[in-house]
Design an enzyme around this catalytic site. Structure first.
Site, short mmCIF file in Angstrom:
data_model
loop_
_atom_site.label_atom_id
_atom_site.label_comp_id
_atom_site.label_asym_id
_atom_site.label_seq_id
_atom_site.Cartn_x
_atom_site.Cartn_y
_atom_site.Cartn_z
N HIS A 174 0.82 -1.23 0.00
CA HIS A 174 0.00 0.00 0.00
C HIS A 174 0.85 1.27 0.00
O HIS A 174 0.31 2.37 -0.16
CB HIS A 174 -0.93 0.03 1.21
CG HIS A 174 -1.98 -1.03 1.20
ND1 HIS A 174 -2.81 -1.24 0.13
CD2 HIS A 174 -2.31 -1.98 2.13
CE1 HIS A 174 -3.62 -2.26 0.39
NE2 HIS A 174 -3.33 -2.73 1.59
N HIS A 222 -6.57 -6.98 -0.49
CA HIS A 222 -6.65 -5.54 -0.76
C HIS A 222 -5.85 -5.21 -2.02
O HIS A 222 -4.79 -5.80 -2.25
CB HIS A 222 -6.10 -4.74 0.43
CG HIS A 222 -6.80 -5.06 1.72
ND1 HIS A 222 -6.27 -5.93 2.65
CD2 HIS A 222 -7.98 -4.62 2.20
CE1 HIS A 222 -7.12 -6.02 3.68
NE2 HIS A 222 -8.17 -5.24 3.43
N ASP A 240 -5.02 -12.55 3.42
CA ASP A 240 -6.27 -12.06 4.03
C ASP A 240 -7.50 -12.32 3.16
O ASP A 240 -8.61 -11.91 3.54
CB ASP A 240 -6.15 -10.57 4.41
CG ASP A 240 -5.39 -9.75 3.41
OD1 ASP A 240 -5.12 -10.25 2.30
OD2 ASP A 240 -5.05 -8.59 3.73
ZN LIG Z 1 -4.42 -6.94 2.75
#
Ligand SMILES: [Zn+2]
Length: 311
Positions: free
Chosen positions: A129, A168, A247
């Site tokens: 990220h 994500h 995740d």
């Molecule tokens: Zn993640």
């Protein structure tokens, strides 16, 4: 069996965001314990990570941003600095972040030099990220991007693929390589959750695959086979990285995809077939997310077993 390195460092359990934060040191020990319980520890080649240098980080991050992190990193046990709502640094965060990036650099060197066939970097903080000039989402430096830039710069590798299966979207890696045509970035992720933004796919360069909440093994494997694998194969990468977040596991508290631990072994095998065909089997993987300790440990173990060709 392939010779697989496990690259790690004691720093990886020292960085802490806050007392009950999901990105916590126990994530590392849970994976280590599972590798041991599955009899894999002694079969892996253990390497202690070095720290990445400022000069290596500024190849993908804005120099002013890297300097800001170095200047503001806490220097006393009692000190923490808050970067955003869910990202903070304690006195160990900077050395941990430097070894998390350095682990990927060591892994690249060892894979290129054929000391090992592939490598898994069991490190934190995660990286995908972190954008060119922004720390966010528990990430400071984009470890996989630092490694991908390094393999292109140091070893004249011209086609690098990065497969990001974290639940994500890998916004940092996308931001860093958006205009770098030597990199194919493929990210599968749950739609509408953090970070909530992604660029349109570009054939041969960027493959973004948003997935609906509740996506299970069957749907994931179908979509991965249809959208990711053909692009990867056509790109003929000379080196492949994994941004290995676990995740998307069904028990993860931060997202709602429904993958099983075995799916992470399957993803790994599919990508390794392409690495065998085009990249002299050269694969480096680095840990991103995964917040249910059991789900993380079992999923990472399947990933490592597949890297070792034991699945
Ligand atoms: Zn993640």
């Amino acid at each position: 069996m392939s010779k697989t390195a496990l690259v790690h460092h004691p720093n990886s359990v020292m960085h802490k965001i806050s007392e009950y934060h999901p990105e916590r040191p126990e994530r590392i020990t849970a994976v280590e314990d599972s590798l041991a319980a599955n009899g894999l520890t002694d079969l892996l080649v253990h390497q202690q990570a070095r720290q990445a240098a400022r000069s290596e980080l500024v190849q993908v991050h804005k120099p002013e941003y890297v300097d800001w992190i170095f200047e503001h990193a806490p220097t006393a046990e009692s000190e923490t600095i808050q970067i955003d709502g869910d990202t903070a640094m304690n006195v160990y965060s900077l050395p941990s972040a430097l070894t998390a990036s350095g682990a990927v650099l060591d892994a690249v060197d060892n894979v290129i030099n054929q000391d090992v066939e592939n490598a898994f970097c069991l490190v934190r903080p995660p990286g995908h990220h972190a954008e060119r000039a922004i720390a966010m989402g528990f990430c400071f430096f984009d470890n996989v991007a630092v490694g991908a830039q390094y393999v292109m710069d140091k070893y004249d590798i011209e086609r690098v693929a990065i497969v990001d299966f974290d639940v994500h979207h890998g916004n940092g890696t996308e931001d860093i390589f958006l205009n770098e045509k030597r990199v194919l970035f493929c990210s599968t992720f749950q739609e509408y959750i953090f970070p909530g933004k992604y660029a349109p796919s570009q054939p041969g360069h960027l493959v973004n695959v948003p997935l609906p909440s509740g996506t299970d093994s069957g749907l994931y494997r179908q979509v991965f086979s249809e959208k990711v694998l053909p692009e990867l194969d056509a790109f003929k990468p000379e080196f492949i990285f994994f941004s290995a977040g676990f995740d998307a596991h069904k028990n993860d508290p931060l997202a709602s995809l429904n993958l099983e631990a075995e799916d992470f072994g399957w993803i790994t095998e599919q990508v390794m077939e392409i690495a065998d065909a085009h990249a002299q089997s050269r694969v480096v993987s680095t840990l991103e997310g995964g917040y249910d300790l059991d789900g993380l440990a079992q999923s990472a173990t399947q990933h490592v077993k597949s890297l070792m060709r034991l699945n």
